[in-house]
Each structure stands twice: as C-alpha cells, then as structure tokens.
Design a protein around this motif. Sequence first.
Motif, PDB file in Angstrom:
ATOM      1  N   GLY A   5       0.780  -1.229   0.000  1.00 41.04           N
ATOM      2  CA  GLY A   5       0.000   0.000   0.000  1.00 41.04           C
ATOM      3  C   GLY A   5       0.811   1.278   0.000  1.00 41.04           C
ATOM      4  N   THR A   6       2.155   1.205  -0.072  1.00 37.39           N
ATOM      5  CA  THR A   6       2.961   2.429  -0.064  1.00 37.39           C
ATOM      6  C   THR A   6       3.014   3.094  -1.434  1.00 37.39           C
ATOM      7  OG1 THR A   6       4.990   1.140  -0.462  1.00 37.39           O
ATOM      8  CG2 THR A   6       4.402   1.605   1.828  1.00 37.39           C
ATOM      9  N   ASP A   7       2.388   2.488  -2.455  1.00 37.33           N
ATOM     10  CA  ASP A   7       2.383   3.096  -3.797  1.00 37.33           C
ATOM     11  C   ASP A   7       1.638   4.422  -3.795  1.00 37.33           C
ATOM     12  OD1 ASP A   7       0.110   1.544  -3.170  1.00 37.33           O
ATOM     13  OD2 ASP A   7      -0.490   1.488  -5.276  1.00 37.33           O
ATOM     14  N   ALA A   8       0.638   4.541  -2.928  1.00 33.27           N
ATOM     15  CA  ALA A   8      -0.163   5.774  -2.932  1.00 33.27           C
ATOM     16  C   ALA A   8       0.598   6.952  -2.362  1.00 33.27           C
ATOM     17  CB  ALA A   8      -1.446   5.544  -2.131  1.00 33.27           C
ATOM     18  N   LEU A   9       1.697   6.716  -1.629  1.00 33.95           N
ATOM     19  CA  LEU A   9       2.439   7.799  -0.978  1.00 33.95           C
ATOM     20  C   LEU A   9       3.792   8.045  -1.620  1.00 33.95           C
ATOM     21  CD1 LEU A   9       1.681   6.743   2.714  1.00 33.95           C
ATOM     22  CD2 LEU A   9       0.518   8.480   1.363  1.00 33.95           C
ATOM     23  N   THR A  10       4.103   7.306  -2.684  1.00 37.86           N
ATOM     24  CA  THR A  10       5.414   7.448  -3.311  1.00 37.86           C
ATOM     25  C   THR A  10       5.512   8.781  -4.036  1.00 37.86           C
ATOM     26  OG1 THR A  10       5.517   5.049  -3.615  1.00 37.86           O
ATOM     27  CG2 THR A  10       7.034   6.384  -4.920  1.00 37.86           C
ATOM     28  N   PRO A  11       6.586   9.575  -3.783  1.00 35.70           N
ATOM     29  CA  PRO A  11       6.739  10.845  -4.505  1.00 35.70           C
ATOM     30  C   PRO A  11       7.084  10.601  -5.964  1.00 35.70           C
ATOM     31  CG  PRO A  11       8.686  10.410  -3.183  1.00 35.70           C
ATOM     32  CD  PRO A  11       7.683   9.346  -2.829  1.00 35.70           C
ATOM     33  N   GLU A  12       6.903  11.639  -6.786  1.00 40.41           N
ATOM     34  CA  GLU A  12       7.228  11.509  -8.200  1.00 40.41           C
ATOM     35  C   GLU A  12       8.706  11.180  -8.388  1.00 40.41           C
ATOM     36  OE1 GLU A  12       5.292  11.380 -10.798  1.00 40.41           O
ATOM     37  OE2 GLU A  12       3.506  11.627  -9.557  1.00 40.41           O
ATOM     38  N   VAL A  13       9.566  11.820  -7.600  1.00 39.50           N
ATOM     39  CA  VAL A  13      11.005  11.541  -7.654  1.00 39.50           C
ATOM     40  C   VAL A  13      11.545  11.577  -6.234  1.00 39.50           C
ATOM     41  CG1 VAL A  13      13.260  12.262  -8.490  1.00 39.50           C
ATOM     42  CG2 VAL A  13      11.252  12.514  -9.972  1.00 39.50           C
ATOM     43  N   LEU A  14      12.213  10.504  -5.841  1.00 42.31           N
ATOM     44  CA  LEU A  14      12.900  10.471  -4.551  1.00 42.31           C
ATOM     45  C   LEU A  14      14.341  10.894  -4.800  1.00 42.31           C
ATOM     46  CD1 LEU A  14      12.759   9.706  -1.524  1.00 42.31           C
ATOM     47  CD2 LEU A  14      13.474   7.391  -2.167  1.00 42.31           C
ATOM     48  N   ALA A  15      14.751  11.995  -4.190  1.00 41.85           N
ATOM     49  CA  ALA A  15      16.049  12.593  -4.500  1.00 41.85           C
ATOM     50  C   ALA A  15      17.202  11.689  -4.074  1.00 41.85           C
ATOM     51  CB  ALA A  15      16.168  13.947  -3.807  1.00 41.85           C
ATOM     52  N   LYS A  16      18.341  11.899  -4.709  1.00 41.37           N
ATOM     53  CA  LYS A  16      19.579  11.220  -4.348  1.00 41.37           C
ATOM     54  C   LYS A  16      19.909  11.484  -2.877  1.00 41.37           C
ATOM     55  CE  LYS A  16      24.541  11.583  -5.316  1.00 41.37           C
ATOM     56  NZ  LYS A  16      25.568  12.241  -6.182  1.00 41.37           N
ATOM     57  N   GLY A  17      20.475  10.471  -2.204  1.00 40.48           N
ATOM     58  CA  GLY A  17      20.819  10.617  -0.786  1.00 40.48           C
ATOM     59  C   GLY A  17      19.730  10.135   0.142  1.00 40.48           C
ATOM     60  N   ALA A  18      18.702   9.477  -0.391  1.00 44.38           N
ATOM     61  CA  ALA A  18      17.649   8.912   0.446  1.00 44.38           C
ATOM     62  C   ALA A  18      18.192   7.688   1.183  1.00 44.38           C
ATOM     63  CB  ALA A  18      16.444   8.529  -0.402  1.00 44.38           C
ATOM     64  N   TYR A  19      17.529   7.339   2.285  1.00 41.61           N
ATOM     65  CA  TYR A  19      17.966   6.197   3.079  1.00 41.61           C
ATOM     66  C   TYR A  19      17.420   4.897   2.501  1.00 41.61           C
ATOM     67  CZ  TYR A  19      19.551   9.451   6.653  1.00 41.61           C
ATOM     68  OH  TYR A  19      20.205  10.453   7.319  1.00 41.61           O
ATOM     69  N   PHE A  20      18.207   3.830   2.676  1.00 38.96           N
ATOM     70  CA  PHE A  20      17.834   2.473   2.281  1.00 38.96           C
ATOM     71  C   PHE A  20      17.963   1.590   3.505  1.00 38.96           C
ATOM     72  CE2 PHE A  20      19.265  -1.788   1.284  1.00 38.96           C
ATOM     73  CZ  PHE A  20      18.390  -2.224   0.305  1.00 38.96           C
ATOM     74  N   VAL A  21      16.902   0.832   3.823  1.00 36.10           N
ATOM     75  CA  VAL A  21      16.921  -0.075   4.982  1.00 36.10           C
ATOM     76  C   VAL A  21      16.432  -1.442   4.525  1.00 36.10           C
ATOM     77  CG1 VAL A  21      16.050  -0.538   7.291  1.00 36.10           C
ATOM     78  CG2 VAL A  21      16.460   1.822   6.580  1.00 36.10           C
ATOM     79  N   LEU A  22      17.247  -2.463   4.742  1.00 38.19           N
ATOM     80  CA  LEU A  22      16.844  -3.821   4.404  1.00 38.19           C
ATOM     81  C   LEU A  22      15.927  -4.349   5.498  1.00 38.19           C
ATOM     82  CD1 LEU A  22      17.351  -6.126   2.339  1.00 38.19           C
ATOM     83  CD2 LEU A  22      19.088  -6.986   3.916  1.00 38.19           C
ATOM     84  N   LEU A  23      14.728  -4.781   5.105  1.00 34.50           N
ATOM     85  CA  LEU A  23      13.738  -5.289   6.059  1.00 34.50           C
ATOM     86  C   LEU A  23      13.868  -6.807   6.156  1.00 34.50           C
ATOM     87  CD1 LEU A  23      10.658  -3.099   5.012  1.00 34.50           C
ATOM     88  CD2 LEU A  23      12.380  -2.655   6.781  1.00 34.50           C
ATOM     89  N   ASP A  24      14.965  -7.231   6.770  1.00 32.67           N
ATOM     90  CA  ASP A  24      15.269  -8.656   6.882  1.00 32.67           C
ATOM     91  C   ASP A  24      14.945  -9.208   8.268  1.00 32.67           C
ATOM     92  OD1 ASP A  24      17.180  -7.263   8.251  1.00 32.67           O
ATOM     93  OD2 ASP A  24      18.895  -8.323   7.410  1.00 32.67           O
TER      94      ASP A  24
END
Length: 808
Positions: A638-657
């Motif tokens: 359900g996060t598709d509805a909140l995704t911005p048009e462009v997520l700028a460089k330098g965004a955080y990445f977290v592995l959900l393991d």
Amino acid sequence: MIASGPVAEKEAFLKSLEEVPGALLALPYLFEFWAHPHQLPPKGNWRAWVVLGGRGAGKTRAGAEWVRTMVEGSRPLDKGAARRVALVGETLDQVREVMIFGDSGILACSPPDRRPDWLATRRMLRWPNGAEAVACSAHDPESLRGPQFDAAWVDEIGCAAVNKATNEPNKFLDPKSSESTLPAFSNGLRDELIQHQYLRAMLSYWGDPANNPVSGVYGEPMIDMGRVFVWAWDARPYPWFPNTDEMWSDGPNYRRGHWINGRVSGRTLASVVAEICERSGLRDYDVSRLYGFVRGYLAPDVSDARRVLQPLMLAFGFDAIERDGVVVFRNRNGARAVMLDMAQLALHDELGSEVAQSRSSEADMSGRVRLNFVEADGDYRNISEESVLPDEGTHAVAESEVPLLLTRPEGRQAVERWLSEARVSRDAVRFALPLSQQALGAGDRVRLPREAGDMTVRIDRVEQTTHQLVDAVRVEPEVYQPADFPDDPTPSRRFVTSGPVLPLFLDLPLITGDEVPHAPHLAVTADPWPGDVAVYDAAEDAGYVLNGLVGVASTVGVTLTSVARAPSGLVDHATQIEVALTSGSLFSVSETGLLGGANLAAIGSGDPGGWEIIQFQTAELSGPGLWRLRHLLRGQFGTDALTPEVLAKGAYFVLLDGTPRQIALASALRGQARHFRVGPADKAYDHAAYQHSVQAFAGNGLRPYSPVHLSAEAVAGGLSVTWIRRARLDADGWDLPEIPLGEDREAYALKVLSGGAVVRSVELTASEWVYTTAMQSEDGATGAVGIEVAQVSDRFGAGPAARVTVAL
C-alpha cells in the motif's frame, strides 16, 4: 632531503663543500646532519634526557654522539662542557663492547683528530683535550663515588620476569634476536616476583640517603631517584598487548620479558598477608620467609583473618605456624628437611622407638579437583582449571573458588599441587622425639631414617608431655616445583569505540500481519558497531525510561541516484537503484524467491511515515560497499499511494530482513510527540554519543490501503463512480470469492473537487456512487472535475486516496 633529491641538487651540494677546506672529510662526523630528530638532544636547560626506542632505533649512536658534544670543544684541544663523564652499563664488558667499541660506540663515531684513547687498566677513555670517560658497572655502584662526574651516559634499570633474572637483568628472550638468551642458572619459567624484588631492591637501596649522599657541589643526591626510568613501559594498551598476536608479533616475549605493563600493580604475597594480619588485629606475625606474587585479591572484610587467608594458602601453598606466640607464615617448599636417625627418636609408651605408619582409605580422597578463579592478563573472566588422577574412576569433584587473579598456568599449577598433596598426604606417620628436639615444630620437614621407611614428612601436630609426640604426613619436594605449563595468549575482547549511532524510525504498514499495528520499527547502524544500543523515551526531554535494546546493526545505506516513481503490481525493469551501504551486505534471489517475499527493503527521506517498500531480485556489487539493485517490485503493502514523483539522491535504504524491530509504544501514545535518545548502551543517555529526536507516529499498520481501479463514466442521470477496495490483512489468497475486509466496517470518504476546491464530501458504505446531474448543478461543477476516494478505518481514519479526473 638531499639524498632523495634530484641529481643536480646533490652535485651542487657536494660542490659547495669542496669550496670549504676539509668540509667533505668532516661530513661523515657531523651527526646533526645525519641524525633523526629523536636522536638529537632536546633544547633548553634539562637534567635528564631519555631516549626511547626499539632495537635499531639508534639509541647507542645518540648516546655516543651526545658524549662527544659534551667533552669536545671547537678544535681538538679545546675544552668542552664536561671534563669527566660516567659510562654506566650493566657490566663492564657491556660498557666496553657496546658503548665504547661498538659499531655505534664512541670510538666509531669520533673523527681521527678527536678520537680518545682507551686506557684498559684504568677502564677509561681520554680525549686529546684531557677529558675523560670512566666505565662503571651497575654491579659496583660504589665506583660512582668520588670522581664528581659532570655528565653520565647510563642504561635504564630493568629486570625480566623470568626465573633468576636478577643474575643477569639485561638478558632477554626473543626468538627473532641473535642476543636471545636466559640469565645465568635460569630455568626459563615466568616469574614476576623476581622482577618485583629487583625493583624493590634498587629503589629501596638508592632511596636510602646513606647510600645516595647529597653532593656538596650541586646540592642534589648522587642519583636522582625521581628521574630513574625502568625498562620497559610499553605505550601499547594492556592487555591487548601482549594478547593481540595478529597485530603485534612480539606479544609472546612479554610473558618472560622486561615489560612492567600490568605488573606494577601486583604485590608480594608477604605484603598482602601482613596487611591482612594488621587489619584483623594480629600484630605478632612473621612473613619474612613467605614468597609469592599476588596480581589481585578481593577481600572486602578482613576481620576474620583465617577465612581471608585460606584462599591464599590454597593458591600459593603456604602454612601458618604458631611458634613462641608468633604466627609464622612459610611456603611449604621453603624449609629444608632435617635429617633424623633412629638414635634421635624417643622411646614412647605406645610407640616404643618405632615410627608408626598409616594410610587413609582411597575412598576418603577425591581424584578430581577443580579451582575457580579470575583470569589475569585479560578481561578478568571467571574461569576454572581441573586436574584428574590417571586412575580416577568416579565423577566426584573437590571444588574450590578463590577471588584471586591468576594466570591460567598459575591456576593449573595450583590444582596440580592440590591434587598431588592430597594423594601423597594419605601416608601419615607418628613418632616420638625427646624434649631436646623442641626446635622442631609444626610446619617443619624432617627426613626419617631408612629403617622407618626413608621418607620426607611435614610435621602437622606436636603434643608435648614428657616427650614430644609428633603427627606428620608424607611430602614430596617435587610437588612444589613449578612446572612449565603452556602460557598462551589470554583472550581479550577488542576495544570498540562507542561513537554516535544512526537511528531510523520506520512507521510501516503491516507486512506479516503479526506485528503490533500501531508500533514503529527502528533500524540502527554505526561504524564501528558499539554492541548493544539503548533506546530511551520520555514525554519531554527529561525523565527518560529504557524502551529497549538493539543488539544487531541493520543493513542501512543511502541511494546514489534519484529514484523516479513506478507503478506497482509488476516488475520494474527500467529502474536501477544505486546504494552505498554503511553496514551489512545484499544478495540476489530467484524470481520465485522475489514473489515469495524475499529482499524486502524500504527507501525514503528518513521521515517515519514516508517510506516506500520495495523488493529487488538482483543485487550486483559495483564497488566497495556499492550495490546496484535491479528487477524491482515497487510500492509494496500500500505504499504506492504515498510514493513521490522523484525520490532525490541521498535517500535512506533499509533492508527489512527482520533486524529492524518494533519499539514499545502504547496505543494511547499514537500520534503524540515523544522524545527519544538512542546510543551505545554502555553510556548514559545524556552522553554526546546519543542521538536525540522528537517523533510522533501515526500507526501506519492501521492505515487502510488506497482503492484501485477507480473509474467514472457517464450514465443516464449523472456520473457513475466505481472502485475496488484493498485490504491490509490476508488479502493475497485466491481461494476466497472476495478478500477479507480487514476493518470493523466498510466505509469510504469521497470528495469532489472543482477548480482545486472541494465542492462535495460524501461518506459511503459501498464501493460505488452516482454523481447525479442535480448534484453537479448544485455544486457548480463544470469542466474537469477530480474525484478522490479513500477507505476509512474506525481507528486510523481515512487512508490515502485514489484520484480520477473526468470532464463534465
């Protein structure tokens, strides 16, 4: 600088020397030109200069050149600053072979016109200008008296921690050195006590004004004990040196070497026993024949001397003997056996003149003993050593615990001695002595005559009447001889700095359905990882309470490229995400694994509620810590509805393991601002390493998904709007006619927008609605009209909306 410079620069320098007569010949003897900075004496008015360095650092050359500067003048016959210099080494041979005739000694460093003569019979160097340097030995300190030296070149004091090291204190063991050798008559066993005794003797002797008089010329003692330096204090951190062999290859040399790191805090066994006696009120005691080295002993209460002394007696093997009102402490191996013959035995009514021998039952003794103690030279772990007799068939263990710091070989030595004593002391003897033998008492060892069995026994009890009736047990001197047990490096945990951590709060939708719906997740990373990370929270920036501990670092990184929005529900082959990880690593999965939920991750700006959940099938390593992610599933859960048009460089990445875990948060606190402090658990929450932030969480696990397939088409009487709902829970099954609702009731919020303004709001209970022509006329809706539909939760409210634009 010149040696490594261009050829032209070298030639110009040498040519300049040719212009000065004799300059080229003098160049090899200009030490200031060739010396390293640490070989030159410090500037200013100093009294003692200590040259520190390993072998090959140039200490001897620095000392020899300094002596030259002190005794030489501007010209060969000119007077220098000093007329008489003391050259002090451990032995006279060492002074001669190293300091005078060595490759870096005084003679090798002196130019021909200033080279001194060696007067062997007087042990003296004499320069052309009349200055003298006298060779002195540390074994003959009295030789320093009288000459009134102006300066001295001396070695530091020091003694290796090896058996009989005081015989030759300068000897050392180093397999990589040609000079590796043991002191005279040494068996090579580790011995901190002899090192301690050497330093005690040196400091106490020269600290006595009778042996160290004050000079009538300069008003100071002959030897300034405040400036005595001991070889060797190592700058490397103890106990990681000597235990980190992979970092420092000379670590094994420490155990029998000159190092005093970790040893200067130790005390003699005699001083520890004396302090216990004093503090318990016992004044009549004698520790003069008690020897041992105590690394550390925990004894909070010494009012009961017997109880406090018992662990020491067990570990070090000594006895407390009452003699003429004095308690004498003596090592069991410290007394020589007194030879007895049959003529020295007394005639007793019960025994006659015989020696009665007995042996206790083997069932009365244990063949397995264990000693628990604190391991020295490391992390001070509680460890144990155990010894078992070869013929022991039972599992019974005689166990004892001592609050003592011991090395593992010392603990091993103690249990071996304990077990051997128990086996040997099964043999008991009883005999009588005349009153003339009153010099023998408890604790003494005697050698019985051959007719009585030719054995050595220790007297345990003496009963005096008209005779002395003696009870004794057999002893074997070999039991008390130290054995050469392996002295391996002690495990030491590496020191890890506790720097700042990076906490990332993730207010995520339900993924497995088993999460606490309103509680956020927390991902933490740090380089280096400090161990447990503590999470504290409070309603204000005070009164924090521990929320929980994070024990494992999450796989976290930052994006190196911008990420454009992409549709959900199908594999995104166009987008590639470049990620630089600060911790952890990634891996690729099969298509089946991808569709099964593997490689789940979140990307976002760091705002707790603004994460897009993605999956990736392919992870390619493109550089150190750099990864390229391809074949993506976007906008999951359900996060598709909140995704911005462009997520700028330098965004955080977290592995959900599974590593990011939910924190504790009461349902009543949802939406309320809370203060959080996150940092190393070994520090207080107000430490600078803690990260402070104020967060409020909506509880996105309760948030409904946005509807899909929203459409509007003209029908008779108006505009028909329809959509399909989605569900947060159990919505992936294909065997049900309709997905579960996932909410307490079905409810929607619909808005009509015209010209950017909301002209109508409707609450609905079904996934369809007709916008009649009458409503349109009432709303004044013309041209392009937007319609938004959101599913409503009784606990969360309206979720993200789906939007469609139609022309009226």
